[in-house]
Scaffold this active site. Structure first.
Site, short mmCIF file in Angstrom:
data_model
loop_
_atom_site.label_atom_id
_atom_site.label_comp_id
_atom_site.label_asym_id
_atom_site.label_seq_id
_atom_site.Cartn_x
_atom_site.Cartn_y
_atom_site.Cartn_z
N LEU A 256 -22.19 55.93 -17.79
CA LEU A 256 -21.71 54.93 -18.73
C LEU A 256 -20.51 54.21 -18.13
O LEU A 256 -20.37 52.99 -18.23
CB LEU A 256 -21.34 55.58 -20.05
CG LEU A 256 -22.45 56.37 -20.75
CD1 LEU A 256 -21.95 56.94 -22.07
CD2 LEU A 256 -23.65 55.50 -20.99
N ARG B 11 -25.61 70.86 -12.18
CA ARG B 11 -26.96 70.48 -12.55
C ARG B 11 -27.99 70.79 -11.46
O ARG B 11 -29.04 71.36 -11.74
CB ARG B 11 -27.02 68.97 -12.85
CG ARG B 11 -26.37 68.62 -14.16
CD ARG B 11 -26.42 67.13 -14.42
NE ARG B 11 -25.81 66.83 -15.72
CZ ARG B 11 -25.65 65.61 -16.21
NH1 ARG B 11 -26.05 64.56 -15.53
NH2 ARG B 11 -25.10 65.44 -17.39
#
Lengths: 220, 256, 636
Positions: free
Chosen positions: C441, C331
């Site tokens: 998460l 990323r």
């Protein structure tokens, strides 16, 4: 029996009452129609059929009481649902977009139902009253009475309109009852909808065919 | 990047508080077709604030169509004219220059207007609290693969679980019924093996609370399905009906 | 640095958590109901902690600014959740998940915390399945996995593109069960605006009731903040509109140290900005890079339609610079490369965007395959942009997405204020300088289900904190301070709207504290932000009153904190003279333009202690690596 009362009084319970009574009335209409269609066989057949029914009067009376109860439940419960549902949205929308998300027939059950109710009252006060409590009882000239009634253009038109509206009511009511019972799946529900459509068209056309027939042949 | 702007007359419901009387107020706006509907309202608000006027109160959060916070009735349709999106995903290119756009809050007895376009939807949480869960404490759990669940069944459960709890079904229904919302949760849990132990009491308790909160009943117009931003199917309502009927017929609990 | 004790348990890595759990003091079941715990935030971390603590018998109060706990921004997470189940038999293990996470974080995370995260990851999946979360499955009925960036094994569990939603709804349903049982009390539409400390301990919070404007006081034995990240400091980010830093920032000003504030993740595949009215940025799943090719024109200010630009005039810059990873580079690298070409003036039609092209993939695999893989995403793209990505290349651009920094916490997730616990994205603990996909998460739920319920119990049993009465003057002092602050905001009556100033801050942050940072820019940013703060207090116009729903006031209150946090982010970035993960200092790069870490001098956590406005003291927690060897990331 509190639990039963509570269950039937719940929102889904009330829908189940609508569905059960609705399906019962759908079945009744089939019997009624079969009976009416004997008119096409001529006066003697029709009069004989009605006369034979007359001969089992006590049984018919019991059926009539049950039928009346079904009607009353269906109507009372329908009006109650309509009223409660109205309260659930006290402020209406300024712009009503419902035509974009649902069919007119599905939204107007209370209206079509009300018209059918008016028809029912008139129907009972004319045919049912005459068949049961008038001179016909003695003369057994049911066919002639019917022909006479439908020779009135206004009455016939009213009757035909009522039958078309009945068709509208049935078209939504038929599949709706199945949905309420929970019988909606990919395989069979399209079939239920098609059947409901066919049934409602059949009812509207077949019931209407009688006044049309008498209008055309002029009662002779 | 398209420079051409469209001009709209936006009629917005303004209501200072729950108890006060509301009315529509007109706003003229020139907006880029690439803007989202909520960004259009942001622009109106920015102009209002510059004039020291109170901005239009409306709720939104993720602006990606998943949190379920936003929800406006646009020209009579919850979440606007495009199917299967939330209000925040509606873009201005779906309107034409010169259009009049009516913006109203979700309306239902169970969804009181709090201010302008904000409504209180806590009723939906109360329904979930009544049984929209599997009673399992943290840690008291078997291995995740201990119970195989067919791909098909899991997928139907997921279809139902996709509900974002926005309340558009209630807003769309002419009876303000919450059946689609309730049926989505009941279906998800009734379909999964984990949901079986509480299957009967869950549906009974959730329907009970739903009725108490003043939502209407279902009359099968299917407007909810047509307006649902996640396309939740009314087959779930059929399943809820089935579950409820069977629960009441089969269970031996006369209190429920 | 006696101030910072990470309280990492002794012993081998694998046994730390097990031993620690055994050594913890327990609260007698009958006594648990005598303890009150405040939890702020109802996302994955907050909801799971509230449900778990409620199940144990504590009396829990949950606060959220949303109308329902189910709205928390965890719901937007798409991709999935990692766990070391090794269901695929592809060589995964707790140790591998631990190692990948440490490496992905560019060796700036605490070993012991990350190992514990990997250790409890499996229980999370078990827990969620037991709650009825409909994870994707295979035909045989077993759970399906997909692979994700930064890992060579398939360990990501998912529920279509809505994993965050399903996990949050699972935690939310457990939370609502506890609400139903009376163990958890829910306070919606309440925004925490301050922490109340008495004798240096967290004793309660002050919230603004967003419906009637009342400032309310709440007291408890312990306070838990699970309030998410602060990427909205950039104004435009993938965060939800209401995500804010107020809770952690005000706690920071009450004494909680803020760790690694400059570690920000900029996600490479977001939709570009369409104009001045843009309110937020939408993330498109990273999975698109599996088949899409990223390119820009070789020419500057090329205004041609993308389909009119011939093949030989296109620059597939990721494939050119990173031949082995190509379009699948991590990323931070992808984001930075996009910025470079746009800065050169080669962005799509001269703007801030690059092309993500599926033409070759469609030619090679057929349209139906692409539709099967990404149909849903293509639809979203078309809804938002009005362009059909089957025919025209997508336009994408990086956007602020996740903040690795947050309040400093020890191994027990307790901040430097005793009794104040911080969970999930709000803390700094597990992701180092860069977070891997599908790990947010995991961390939120690990903290909430399996860490905090133990460590909070230990705190209550061993520290035996007292619950203070709401009549204690400390509560009224804090309440009064905040009422005055709100009064001040409403009285300025300047000319600029809250958003006007927030956009200005966003521009400073994006240009100077964004993907590429340098000393000069950071110094300018520090000054500009301080000036903007002054401008805000002179010239902002907060419309309305403090007696009802006032979203303008809500936004203004949050902006106060961003205007202070922004400065600290710049200061932290300036202090860290190295490049690592999401923090890229242009002065510190290899000749090939890659991030150049400095492990000798900067293998530490920066924990900032608030002194007064615009002034902080830096404390360092050294990062000691006993198990992994520090290595340079290479994706060439």
């Amino acid at each position: 029996m509190n639990w039963l009362f509570r269950s039937l009084n719940s929102s889904i319970g009330k829908k189940v009452i609508m569905a059960i009574t609705g399906i019962s009335l759908i079945l009744f209409l089939l019997v009624h129609l079969a009976n009416n269609l004997t008119l096409f066989a001529g006066p003697s057949t029709f009069n004989t059929v009605v006369k034979s029914l007359d001969s089992i009067k006590p049984f018919i009376r019991v059926i009539e009481v049950i039928l009346a109860l079904i009607f009353i439940f269906h109507i009372f419960n329908g009006v109650r649902l309509w009223y409660e549902n109205k309260i659930a949205r006290p402020t209406p929308y300024a712009v009503n977009g419902s035509s974009k998300n649902s069919t007119l027939l599905s939204r107007t059950m209370i209206h079509t139902g009300s018209i059918i109710f008016i028809f029912l009252v008139i129907h009972l006060s004319t045919f049912w009253n005459a068949f049961n409590f008038s001179d016909l009882h003695r003369t057994h000239s049911y066919y002639e009475f019917t022909a006479d009634m439908f020779s009135n253009v206004y009455y016939s038109i009213f009757y035909i309109i009522a039958m078309i509206i009945l068709g509208f009511h049935l078209n939504h009511g038929f599949q709706s009852a199945f949905q309420t019972f929970g019988w909606n799946n990919n395989k069979y529900f399209p079939l239920v909808k098609a059947l409901g459509f066919l049934y409602s068209v059949l009812m509207a056309v077949a019931f209407s065919s009688i006044p049309i027939y008498f209008l055309l042949i002029g009662g002779n | 990047m398209a420079e051409k702007k469209i001009n709209l007359l936006v009629k917005v419901w303004r209501q200072p508080s729950t108890t006060s009387v509301g009315s529509f107020v007109d706003y003229k706006i020139s907006v880029s077709p690439d803007s989202s509907f909520l960004e259009m309202l942001d622009e109106i608000n920015n102009d209002l604030e510059k004039k020291n006027l109170e901005p239009i109160a409306f709720e939104s959060d993720c602006r990606e169509g998943i949190c379920g916070t936003c929800g406006l009735v646009i020209n009579g349709q919850p979440h606007g004219p495009i199917p299967k999106i939330a209000t925040c995903q509606l873009h201005m290119r779906n309107f034409k220059d010169g259009d009049t756009v009516w913006v109203e809050p979700f309306r239902a007895k169970a969804f009181q207007v709090m201010k302008d376009l904000i409504v209180e939807r806590s009723g939906l949480d109360k329904i979930i609290a009544a049984g929209g869960y599997i009673s399992v404490n943290t840690g008291s759990i078997p291995d995740a693969n201990a119970i195989p669940i067919s791909k098909e069944r899991s997928s139907i459960a997921m279809d139902a679980a996709a509900c974002i709890g926005c309340g558009a079904c209630v807003a769309a229904c002419k009876n303000a019924s919450a059946m689609l919302f309730v049926s989505a949760k009941v279906s998800q849990l009734a379909l999964l093996p984990q949901g079986q132990p509480e299957r009967t009491r869950r549906v009974q308790n959730m329907v009970k609370v739903m009725d108490e909160l003043g939502f209407g009943s279902c009359s099968n117009t299917y407007a909810c399905e047509a307006e649902c931003p996640k396309g939740i199917s009314v087959k779930n309502i059929a399943r809820l009906n089935r579950e409820f009927i069977l629960a009441n017929v089969k269970s031996d609990n006369i209190e429920a | 640095m006696a101030k910072l004790d990470p309280k990492i348990p002794a012993g081998p890595l694998q046994e730390k958590w097990v031993n620690h759990k055994f050594n913890m003091k327990l609260v007698n079941p009958a006594n648990k109901r005598k303890y009150d715990i405040i939890i702020v935030g109802s996302g994955l971390a907050g909801a799971s902690a509230a449900a778990s603590l409620g199940e144990l018998g504590y009396k829990v109060k949950v606060f959220t600014y949303n109308d329902s706990p189910r709205r928390a921004h965890s719901i937007s997470a798409q991709g999935g959740i990692n766990a070391a189940k090794n269901y695929q038999n592809d060589g995964d293990s707790i140790y591998r998940l631990f190692y990948d996470t440490i490496k992905g974080g560019d060796f700036r995370a605490r070993e012991a915390n990350v190992y514990r995260l990997a250790e409890v990851s499996n229980s999370i999946i078990d827990q969620c399945v037991a709650q009825g979360v409909p994870f994707a499955r295979e035909y045989g009925g077993m759970l399906d996995n997909r692979s994700f960036g930064g890992a060579q094994v398939s360990r990501t569990f998912y529920a279509r593109g809505q994993t965050g939603q399903q996990l949050l709804l699972g935690a939310y349903s457990s939370l609502m069960r506890q609400v139903h049982l009376g163990n958890v009390e829910l306070f919606t539409r309440r925004e925490m605006i301050d922490l109340v400390t008495i004798d240096g301990q967290a004793k309660g919070i002050v919230v603004r009731n967003m419906v009637d404007g009342a400032i309310e006081k709440y007291s408890a034995h312990a306070v838990v903040l699970a309030t998410g990240g602060y990427a909205n400091v950039f104004f435009l980010s993938t965060n939800a509109m209401n995500c804010n830093t107020t809770a952690i920032w005000r706690a920071h000003k009450k004494g909680a140290f803020f760790a690694n504030p400059c570690f920000t993740q900029i996600h490479p595949t977001c939709l570009p900005i369409h104009g001045e009215g843009q309110s937020k940025l939408t993330l498109m799943s990273e999975s698109l890079r599996n088949d899409g090719r990223i390119w820009v024109s070789k020419l500057k200010k090329d205004m041609r339609e993308p389909n009119d630009i011939p093949e030989e005039e296109r620059d597939y810059y990721l494939e050119r610079k990173y031949p082995s990873f190509g379009n699948l580079s991590p990323r931070d690298i992808s984001s930075r490369s996009a910025k470079e070409v746009v800065d050169e003036g080669r962005g799509a039609k001269g703007g801030d965007a690059v092309y993500l092209d599926f033409k070759d993939a469609i030619n090679r695999l057929g349209k139906h395959v692409i539709e099967e893989r990404y149909g849903n995403l293509f639809e979203i793209y078309e809804t938002i942009t009005g362009e059909n990505p089957y025919n025209v290349p997508m336009k994408i651009y990086p956007a602020p997405h996740y903040t690795m920094g947050g309040l400093w916490v020890d191994y027990n997730l307790m901040s430097t204020i005793p009794g104040l616990f911080v969970l999930g994205e709000a803390n700094f603990s597990d992701h180092g300088a860069n977070r891997l996909g599908a790990s947010a998460l995991m961390q939120g739920l690990a903290d909430g289900y399996f860490v905090a319920p133990y460590t909070i119990g230990d705190y209550l049993a061993s520290a035996k904190p007292k619950k203070e009465s709401l009549d204690h003057p400390a509560f009224d002092t804090v309440k009064k301070e905040n009422e005055e602050l709100i009064g001040k905001l409403l009285s300025i009556k300047g000319k600029q709207t809250v958003d006007d100033i927030h956009k200005k801050l966003g521009r400073i942050m994006w240009n100077k504290v964004g993907m590429g940072r340098n000393e000069k820019g950071l110094k300018e940013a520090i000054k500009e932000i301080a000036d903007l703060r002054v401008e805000f207090w002179k010239d902002v116009n907060v419309v309305g009153t403090d007696k009802d729903i006032n979203q303008c006031l809500e936004r203004a209150g949050r902006l106060i904190d961003y205007l202070e946090l922004g400065e600290l982010m710049a200061r932290d970035a300036l202090e860290r003279n190295e490049s690592c993960g999401g923090h890229f200092r242009e002065e510190y790069q290899t000749p090939e333009g890659e991030a150049l870490r400095n492990d000798e001098e900067y293998a530490f956590v920066s924990a900032w202690e608030y002194k007064n406005l615009g002034s902080w003291e830096l404390n360092k927690e050294p990062l000691i690596y006993e198990n992994v060897q520090l290595a340079t990331r290479s994706y060439k």
